[in-house]
Design a protein around this motif. Structure first.
Motif, short mmCIF file in Angstrom:
data_model
loop_
_atom_site.label_atom_id
_atom_site.label_comp_id
_atom_site.label_asym_id
_atom_site.label_seq_id
_atom_site.Cartn_x
_atom_site.Cartn_y
_atom_site.Cartn_z
N GLN A 187 17.81 113.38 61.90
CA GLN A 187 17.37 112.17 62.60
C GLN A 187 16.08 111.61 62.01
O GLN A 187 15.91 110.40 61.92
N ARG A 188 15.18 112.47 61.60
CA ARG A 188 13.88 112.01 61.08
C ARG A 188 13.95 111.55 59.63
O ARG A 188 13.31 110.58 59.26
N ALA A 189 14.67 112.31 58.80
CA ALA A 189 14.62 112.04 57.36
C ALA A 189 15.98 111.89 56.71
O ALA A 189 16.07 111.73 55.50
N GLY A 190 17.05 111.94 57.50
CA GLY A 190 18.38 111.83 56.93
C GLY A 190 18.82 113.04 56.12
O GLY A 190 19.74 112.96 55.32
N LEU A 191 18.14 114.17 56.32
CA LEU A 191 18.45 115.39 55.59
C LEU A 191 19.47 116.22 56.37
O LEU A 191 19.23 116.58 57.51
N ALA A 192 20.57 116.51 55.74
CA ALA A 192 21.60 117.33 56.36
C ALA A 192 21.44 118.77 55.91
O ALA A 192 21.32 119.04 54.71
N THR A 193 21.42 119.70 56.83
CA THR A 193 21.32 121.11 56.50
C THR A 193 22.61 121.61 55.87
O THR A 193 22.60 122.41 54.96
N GLY A 194 23.73 121.14 56.38
CA GLY A 194 25.02 121.56 55.85
C GLY A 194 25.48 122.85 56.49
O GLY A 194 25.32 123.06 57.69
N ILE A 195 26.01 123.74 55.68
CA ILE A 195 26.62 124.97 56.18
C ILE A 195 25.63 126.12 56.11
O ILE A 195 25.04 126.37 55.06
N LEU A 196 25.47 126.80 57.22
CA LEU A 196 24.64 127.99 57.27
C LEU A 196 25.57 129.17 57.56
O LEU A 196 26.14 129.27 58.64
N ASP A 197 25.72 130.04 56.59
CA ASP A 197 26.66 131.14 56.75
C ASP A 197 26.04 132.52 56.62
O ASP A 197 26.71 133.52 56.77
N ASP A 198 24.74 132.60 56.38
CA ASP A 198 24.12 133.91 56.15
C ASP A 198 23.19 134.36 57.26
O ASP A 198 22.25 135.10 57.03
N ALA A 199 23.45 133.93 58.48
CA ALA A 199 22.63 134.33 59.62
C ALA A 199 23.15 135.64 60.21
O ALA A 199 24.33 135.95 60.11
N GLN A 200 22.26 136.36 60.85
CA GLN A 200 22.63 137.60 61.52
C GLN A 200 22.29 137.47 63.00
O GLN A 200 21.19 137.10 63.36
N GLY A 201 23.28 137.75 63.85
CA GLY A 201 23.08 137.63 65.28
C GLY A 201 24.26 138.18 66.04
O GLY A 201 25.05 138.97 65.51
N CYS A 202 24.42 137.74 67.27
CA CYS A 202 25.53 138.18 68.10
C CYS A 202 26.68 137.19 67.93
O CYS A 202 26.65 136.10 68.48
N TYR A 203 27.67 137.58 67.13
CA TYR A 203 28.82 136.73 66.84
C TYR A 203 30.10 137.56 66.95
O TYR A 203 30.12 138.72 66.61
N CYS A 204 31.17 136.92 67.39
CA CYS A 204 32.47 137.56 67.45
C CYS A 204 33.33 137.03 66.30
O CYS A 204 33.40 135.83 66.07
N ARG A 205 33.97 137.93 65.60
CA ARG A 205 34.85 137.57 64.49
C ARG A 205 36.10 136.86 65.01
O ARG A 205 36.63 137.20 66.04
N LEU A 206 36.55 135.90 64.24
CA LEU A 206 37.78 135.17 64.59
C LEU A 206 38.92 135.65 63.73
O LEU A 206 38.76 136.16 62.68
#
Length: 164
Positions: free
Chosen positions: A145-164
């Motif tokens: 919203q501020r600068a038009g910068l898109a983060t895109g895909i974040l796939d290397d985070a570690q947390g509480c997630y359930c596998r699909l």
């Protein structure tokens, strides 16, 4: 005979037990969001999915029965409220076969900006409780919203997630 040492020893044993339980829980529930790089490998399926979405859409992917859902529920509610105020189209989706082709874990969120641009795709946040304190989504949307910068895909985070 006094047993003054009994209470400190009992409290010490209890503290060790509680610390052990905490670390065991963290070790059992802390997972990588995309350890097999599914998002990278399935870009064509992801792009086909996004092509059917309207601009300025937010999709929450929530797997029923996932033990992580209660941890992130407050954070998800805050985001829903914020996105509604911003006029974004919001959908909550239970991942089906189409989403499971490219989405590795849930809960997750996809934010699509103008011209089908991926503003953010990934987990809500990191850490055992996926709280708003370390929200990836808020940072990504603010940057967009501020600068038009898109983060895109974040796939290397570690947390509480359930596998699909």
């Amino acid at each position: 005979m006094k047993r003054a040492w009994l209470w400190p020893v009992t409290i010490g044993i209890w503290l060790l037990y509680m610390l052990g339980a905490f670390f065991l829980m963290g070790d059992r529930h802390l997972r990588w969001f995309d350890p097999e790089q599914k998002l990278t490998a399935q870009q064509s399926a992801l792009q086909a999915y996004i092509a059917d979405l309207p601009d300025n859409t937010v999709i929450e992917f929530v797997e029923p029965g996932c033990y992580c859902n209660p941890f992130s529920s407050e954070h998800r509610e805050e985001l829903r409220h914020d996105f509604a105020k911003q006029g974004k189209t919001l959908r909550v989706v239970t991942p089906g076969d189409e989403e499971r082709a490219w989405l590795p874990s849930a809960p997750a969120v996809l934010v699509v900006g103008e011209n089908k641009q991926i503003v953010y795709l990934g987990p809500y946040s990191a850490g055992l409780y996926c709280s708003a304190n370390n929200s990836f989504v808020v940072a990504a949307v603010n940057n967009y919203q501020r600068a038009g910068l898109a983060t895109g895909i974040l796939d290397d985070a570690q947390g509480c997630y359930c596998r699909l």
